[in-house]
Design a protein around this motif. Structure first.
Motif, PDB file in Angstrom:
ATOM      1  N   SER A  54      -9.497  -0.488  -7.678  1.00 28.26           N
ATOM      2  CA  SER A  54      -9.442  -1.014  -9.045  1.00 28.26           C
ATOM      3  C   SER A  54      -9.304  -2.531  -9.060  1.00 28.26           C
ATOM      4  O   SER A  54      -9.610  -3.168 -10.075  1.00 28.26           O
ATOM      5  CB  SER A  54      -8.286  -0.372  -9.807  1.00 28.26           C
ATOM      6  OG  SER A  54      -7.035  -0.776  -9.263  1.00 28.26           O
ATOM      7  N   ILE A  55      -8.838  -3.107  -7.944  1.00 26.18           N
ATOM      8  CA  ILE A  55      -8.771  -4.571  -7.868  1.00 26.18           C
ATOM      9  C   ILE A  55     -10.162  -5.158  -8.040  1.00 26.18           C
ATOM     10  O   ILE A  55     -10.362  -6.166  -8.742  1.00 26.18           O
ATOM     11  CB  ILE A  55      -8.151  -5.004  -6.530  1.00 26.18           C
ATOM     12  CG1 ILE A  55      -6.702  -4.524  -6.437  1.00 26.18           C
ATOM     13  CG2 ILE A  55      -8.224  -6.513  -6.371  1.00 26.18           C
ATOM     14  CD1 ILE A  55      -6.050  -4.819  -5.098  1.00 26.18           C
ATOM     15  N   GLY A  82      -1.162   6.971  11.037  1.00 29.82           N
ATOM     16  CA  GLY A  82      -0.607   7.802   9.973  1.00 29.82           C
ATOM     17  C   GLY A  82      -0.238   6.984   8.749  1.00 29.82           C
ATOM     18  O   GLY A  82      -0.512   7.388   7.611  1.00 29.82           O
ATOM     19  N   ALA A  83       0.390   5.818   8.970  1.00 31.04           N
ATOM     20  CA  ALA A  83       0.774   4.967   7.842  1.00 31.04           C
ATOM     21  C   ALA A  83      -0.456   4.447   7.100  1.00 31.04           C
ATOM     22  O   ALA A  83      -0.492   4.427   5.864  1.00 31.04           O
ATOM     23  CB  ALA A  83       1.628   3.799   8.337  1.00 31.04           C
ATOM     24  N   ALA A  84      -1.481   4.027   7.863  1.00 30.98           N
ATOM     25  CA  ALA A  84      -2.693   3.493   7.233  1.00 30.98           C
ATOM     26  C   ALA A  84      -3.412   4.567   6.423  1.00 30.98           C
ATOM     27  O   ALA A  84      -3.843   4.321   5.288  1.00 30.98           O
ATOM     28  CB  ALA A  84      -3.626   2.918   8.304  1.00 30.98           C
ATOM     29  N   VAL A  85      -3.535   5.754   6.993  1.00 32.39           N
ATOM     30  CA  VAL A  85      -4.206   6.849   6.284  1.00 32.39           C
ATOM     31  C   VAL A  85      -3.420   7.233   5.025  1.00 32.39           C
ATOM     32  O   VAL A  85      -3.998   7.461   3.956  1.00 32.39           O
ATOM     33  CB  VAL A  85      -4.375   8.063   7.216  1.00 32.39           C
ATOM     34  CG1 VAL A  85      -4.864   9.278   6.433  1.00 32.39           C
ATOM     35  CG2 VAL A  85      -5.354   7.734   8.336  1.00 32.39           C
ATOM     36  N   PHE A  86      -2.095   7.286   5.149  1.00 37.32           N
ATOM     37  CA  PHE A  86      -1.262   7.612   3.986  1.00 37.32           C
ATOM     38  C   PHE A  86      -1.459   6.588   2.874  1.00 37.32           C
ATOM     39  O   PHE A  86      -1.643   6.951   1.695  1.00 37.32           O
ATOM     40  CB  PHE A  86       0.205   7.666   4.399  1.00 37.32           C
ATOM     41  CG  PHE A  86       1.157   7.758   3.240  1.00 37.32           C
ATOM     42  CD1 PHE A  86       1.372   8.968   2.597  1.00 37.32           C
ATOM     43  CD2 PHE A  86       1.820   6.625   2.773  1.00 37.32           C
ATOM     44  CE1 PHE A  86       2.238   9.049   1.511  1.00 37.32           C
ATOM     45  CE2 PHE A  86       2.683   6.711   1.694  1.00 37.32           C
ATOM     46  CZ  PHE A  86       2.892   7.921   1.065  1.00 37.32           C
ATOM     47  N   LEU A  87      -1.411   5.302   3.228  1.00 39.77           N
ATOM     48  CA  LEU A  87      -1.545   4.257   2.216  1.00 39.77           C
ATOM     49  C   LEU A  87      -2.927   4.292   1.564  1.00 39.77           C
ATOM     50  O   LEU A  87      -3.054   4.133   0.344  1.00 39.77           O
ATOM     51  CB  LEU A  87      -1.299   2.884   2.851  1.00 39.77           C
ATOM     52  CG  LEU A  87       0.145   2.607   3.289  1.00 39.77           C
ATOM     53  CD1 LEU A  87       0.219   1.281   4.029  1.00 39.77           C
ATOM     54  CD2 LEU A  87       1.083   2.588   2.084  1.00 39.77           C
ATOM     55  N   VAL A  88      -3.965   4.499   2.390  1.00 36.38           N
ATOM     56  CA  VAL A  88      -5.321   4.522   1.845  1.00 36.38           C
ATOM     57  C   VAL A  88      -5.510   5.712   0.918  1.00 36.38           C
ATOM     58  O   VAL A  88      -6.041   5.578  -0.197  1.00 36.38           O
ATOM     59  CB  VAL A  88      -6.346   4.553   3.001  1.00 36.38           C
ATOM     60  CG1 VAL A  88      -7.727   4.920   2.470  1.00 36.38           C
ATOM     61  CG2 VAL A  88      -6.415   3.201   3.688  1.00 36.38           C
ATOM     62  N   GLU A  89      -5.068   6.893   1.364  1.00 38.22           N
ATOM     63  CA  GLU A  89      -5.268   8.086   0.541  1.00 38.22           C
ATOM     64  C   GLU A  89      -4.416   8.049  -0.731  1.00 38.22           C
ATOM     65  O   GLU A  89      -4.826   8.562  -1.767  1.00 38.22           O
ATOM     66  CB  GLU A  89      -4.933   9.335   1.353  1.00 38.22           C
ATOM     67  CG  GLU A  89      -5.951   9.610   2.462  1.00 38.22           C
ATOM     68  CD  GLU A  89      -5.635  10.879   3.227  1.00 38.22           C
ATOM     69  OE1 GLU A  89      -4.487  11.359   3.112  1.00 38.22           O
ATOM     70  OE2 GLU A  89      -6.530  11.385   3.925  1.00 38.22           O
ATOM     71  N   ARG A  90      -3.254   7.446  -0.654  1.00 35.93           N
ATOM     72  CA  ARG A  90      -2.368   7.412  -1.814  1.00 35.93           C
ATOM     73  C   ARG A  90      -2.755   6.311  -2.801  1.00 35.93           C
ATOM     74  O   ARG A  90      -2.623   6.474  -4.021  1.00 35.93           O
ATOM     75  CB  ARG A  90      -0.921   7.222  -1.362  1.00 35.93           C
ATOM     76  CG  ARG A  90       0.099   7.370  -2.489  1.00 35.93           C
ATOM     77  CD  ARG A  90       1.502   7.293  -1.950  1.00 35.93           C
ATOM     78  NE  ARG A  90       2.502   7.504  -2.971  1.00 35.93           N
ATOM     79  CZ  ARG A  90       2.982   8.687  -3.336  1.00 35.93           C
ATOM     80  NH1 ARG A  90       2.540   9.779  -2.744  1.00 35.93           N
ATOM     81  NH2 ARG A  90       3.901   8.793  -4.276  1.00 35.93           N
ATOM     82  N   TYR A  91      -3.224   5.174  -2.270  1.00 39.55           N
ATOM     83  CA  TYR A  91      -3.456   4.016  -3.136  1.00 39.55           C
ATOM     84  C   TYR A  91      -4.918   3.576  -3.146  1.00 39.55           C
ATOM     85  O   TYR A  91      -5.216   2.463  -3.551  1.00 39.55           O
ATOM     86  CB  TYR A  91      -2.576   2.841  -2.695  1.00 39.55           C
ATOM     87  CG  TYR A  91      -1.100   3.147  -2.763  1.00 39.55           C
ATOM     88  CD1 TYR A  91      -0.433   3.206  -3.986  1.00 39.55           C
ATOM     89  CD2 TYR A  91      -0.363   3.401  -1.613  1.00 39.55           C
ATOM     90  CE1 TYR A  91       0.914   3.488  -4.065  1.00 39.55           C
ATOM     91  CE2 TYR A  91       0.995   3.687  -1.675  1.00 39.55           C
ATOM     92  CZ  TYR A  91       1.633   3.727  -2.892  1.00 39.55           C
ATOM     93  OH  TYR A  91       2.970   4.010  -2.954  1.00 39.55           O
ATOM     94  N   ARG A  92      -5.830   4.436  -2.696  1.00 41.01           N
ATOM     95  CA  ARG A  92      -7.241   4.042  -2.619  1.00 41.01           C
ATOM     96  C   ARG A  92      -7.782   3.641  -3.989  1.00 41.01           C
ATOM     97  O   ARG A  92      -8.530   2.664  -4.120  1.00 41.01           O
ATOM     98  CB  ARG A  92      -8.069   5.180  -2.019  1.00 41.01           C
ATOM     99  CG  ARG A  92      -7.927   6.493  -2.766  1.00 41.01           C
ATOM    100  CD  ARG A  92      -8.632   7.648  -2.070  1.00 41.01           C
ATOM    101  NE  ARG A  92     -10.057   7.423  -2.013  1.00 41.01           N
ATOM    102  CZ  ARG A  92     -10.918   8.319  -1.541  1.00 41.01           C
ATOM    103  NH1 ARG A  92     -10.476   9.469  -1.072  1.00 41.01           N
ATOM    104  NH2 ARG A  92     -12.200   8.071  -1.522  1.00 41.01           N
ATOM    105  N   HIS A  93      -7.422   4.412  -5.010  1.00 40.71           N
ATOM    106  CA  HIS A  93      -7.927   4.082  -6.344  1.00 40.71           C
ATOM    107  C   HIS A  93      -7.340   2.756  -6.838  1.00 40.71           C
ATOM    108  O   HIS A  93      -8.054   1.953  -7.459  1.00 40.71           O
ATOM    109  CB  HIS A  93      -7.576   5.202  -7.321  1.00 40.71           C
ATOM    110  CG  HIS A  93      -8.091   4.955  -8.712  1.00 40.71           C
ATOM    111  ND1 HIS A  93      -9.441   5.017  -9.037  1.00 40.71           N
ATOM    112  CD2 HIS A  93      -7.437   4.622  -9.867  1.00 40.71           C
ATOM    113  CE1 HIS A  93      -9.584   4.730 -10.316  1.00 40.71           C
ATOM    114  NE2 HIS A  93      -8.399   4.489 -10.851  1.00 40.71           N
ATOM    115  N   ASP A  94      -6.060   2.526  -6.554  1.00 40.29           N
ATOM    116  CA  ASP A  94      -5.438   1.264  -6.977  1.00 40.29           C
ATOM    117  C   ASP A  94      -6.077   0.085  -6.260  1.00 40.29           C
ATOM    118  O   ASP A  94      -6.271  -0.985  -6.846  1.00 40.29           O
ATOM    119  CB  ASP A  94      -3.940   1.296  -6.688  1.00 40.29           C
ATOM    120  CG  ASP A  94      -3.233   2.380  -7.492  1.00 40.29           C
ATOM    121  OD1 ASP A  94      -3.621   2.593  -8.643  1.00 40.29           O
ATOM    122  OD2 ASP A  94      -2.310   3.014  -6.953  1.00 40.29           O
ATOM    123  N   ILE A  95      -6.387   0.280  -4.967  1.00 40.21           N
ATOM    124  CA  ILE A  95      -7.015  -0.810  -4.211  1.00 40.21           C
ATOM    125  C   ILE A  95      -8.417  -1.088  -4.751  1.00 40.21           C
ATOM    126  O   ILE A  95      -8.808  -2.244  -4.965  1.00 40.21           O
ATOM    127  CB  ILE A  95      -7.073  -0.448  -2.715  1.00 40.21           C
ATOM    128  CG1 ILE A  95      -5.651  -0.287  -2.155  1.00 40.21           C
ATOM    129  CG2 ILE A  95      -7.831  -1.511  -1.935  1.00 40.21           C
ATOM    130  CD1 ILE A  95      -5.614   0.238  -0.730  1.00 40.21           C
TER     131      ILE A  95
END
Length: 427
Positions: A370-371, A355-368
């Protein structure tokens, strides 16, 4: 574009450069071989007609090699430095490539569904538990945790922490009125008789003290009597006072319903009621509290508490044999044991992690993603070109080699078909 000095490349990139240079030499050697064969065959084909097929193969091989050399070179730079349109594609479109690469990673890898499916197929908790079960690993985690905690403690400002503790103490300890809470707590104590044990303990201690200190009563009252009172009377008064005190305490100890006990109960009940409802009593307690916890004293207590806690923690964290470090490592081993044996706990931990991994990926996928884009955009075009060429350039040189071979086969095939169709018209 001058190549990056070898000393500045990583060992892996140095090996890639050597492999790229070897393949370039092989591809160039194939082109030179085709040129030599063509020249020889062209000169001797009138004497040896069969060399026409060799000439055609070499001619096609040269064309294929040159065409593929142009195509491969055009990806990274301008062939022969000429400003030919649609060449030097990578350095000219570096930013677009970085953006496309970031978008590709975001769409195909940083997807909640992809991450969920991958993690659901992996027993995360069981693997973590098996790893933590080993004391060396648990000790390593405890050591790394101690290092991080030490760095955090050293980075904290003592003044800021002292201010925080002072603010918390004022907000949660000093600002609220104590009297109603203390009165309610005292009322419950009296109601349940929980204070009787304290009364018994006090009576026991007083009885013991009286037995050990009878001389304390000598002259306690008699020294205040007139001088004309006979000495026998003086001693009788002191002895009587002592015996009455001993007898009184013994009676309190022996009788659970002694008047003194009831008097204590009544006093505590009245005090409980006054603390909750009597403004005067409440005000006196709050004034006493304010005088005890005045501003300088609170700040001093906060600073002292933080300094004591910080020093103790830093000492314990720095000592591998301290109770804190030892218990932390033992606790981690116990966690590992539970994670490997408790199926319900495994499911819960796996669920939390997924759940934590999916939340982080879905919330910050664009930020990740963009690196990747931002990193490529910051690269120098020449540096980007060389990085990409070192990664894929060796395989692209095979295209040149294959083009030479395919061109040769195509050349001889076309010449053969033309010879069959046109016959003697073919020179």
């Amino acid at each position: 574009m001058p190549p990056t000095p070898t000393a500045l490349l990583s060992p892996a990139d140095q090996e890639r450069r050597r492999a790229l240079q070897r393949m370039k030499a092989v591809a160039l050697g194939a082109l030179v071989l085709m040129a030599v064969v063509f020249a020889v065959a062209f000169v001797l084909q009138t004497r040896y007609p069969w060399l026409q097929w060799v000439r055609a193969a070499a001619e096609g091989g040269m064309v294929g090699a040159l065409a593929d050399w142009f195509a491969v070179t055009a990806l990274f730079r301008r062939p022969l430095g000429l400003p030919i349109p649609h060449t030097a594609i990578i350095p000219r479109r570096k930013d677009e490539i970085g953006s496309s690469l970031g978008e590709f990673v975001e769409t195909n890898f940083l997807s909640g569904q992809v991450v969920r499916e991958r993690l659901e197929s992996t027993p995360l908790a069981a693997r973590l538990g098996a790893w933590l079960q080993q004391p060396a690993h648990a000790e390593r985690v405890a050591t790394e945790g101690a290092t991080v905690a030490t760095a955090v403690l050293n980075a904290l400002s003592d003044d800021d922490v002292g201010d925080l503790i002072e603010d918390l103490a004022r907000e949660h300890l000093i600002a609220p009125d104590w009297a109603p809470s203390l009165g309610g707590w005292l009322g419950k104590v009296v109601e349940t008789g929980a204070h009787h044990g304290a009364v018994d303990l006090a009576a026991d201690h007083i009885s013991t003290w009286l037995a050990d200190n009878p001389q304390t009563f000598d002259g306690l009252v008699s020294k205040r009597l007139p001088s004309w009172v006979p000495g026998m009377v003086v001693r009788l008064i002191d002895d009587t006072l002592y015996r009455e005190a001993v007898s009184f305490v013994a009676a309190v100890r022996a009788d659970d319903d002694h008047p003194a006990r009831r008097a204590i109960d009544d006093y505590l009940a009245r005090l409980s009621d006054s603390l909750q409802h009597d403004p005067e009593t409440i005000g006196r307690l709050e004034d006493a509290k304010a005088s005890v916890f005045d501003s300088p004293r609170v700040r001093g207590l906060a600073a002292e508490a933080w300094e004591t806690a910080k020093t103790g923690l830093l000492t314990a964290l720095a000592d591998p044999t301290s109770g804190l470090r030892v218990r932390a490592a033992a606790a981690l081993v116990e966690v590992g044991d539970r994670l490997t044996t408790d199926a319900a706990l495994q499911r819960r931990v796996d669920g939390w992690a997924i759940g934590a991994a999916v939340f982080l990926v879905e919330r910050y996928r664009h930020d990740i993603a963009s690196i990747i884009t931002d990193t490529v955009q910051r690269w120098d075009p020449a540096e980007t070109t060389e990085k990409i060429e070192l990664m894929v350039g060796r395989d692209l040189q095979y295209i040149r080699l294959n083009g030479t071979i395919v061109g040769a086969l195509a050349g001889v095939t076309i010449f053969t078909l033309a010879h069959l169709v046109l016959g003697g018209a073919v020179a």
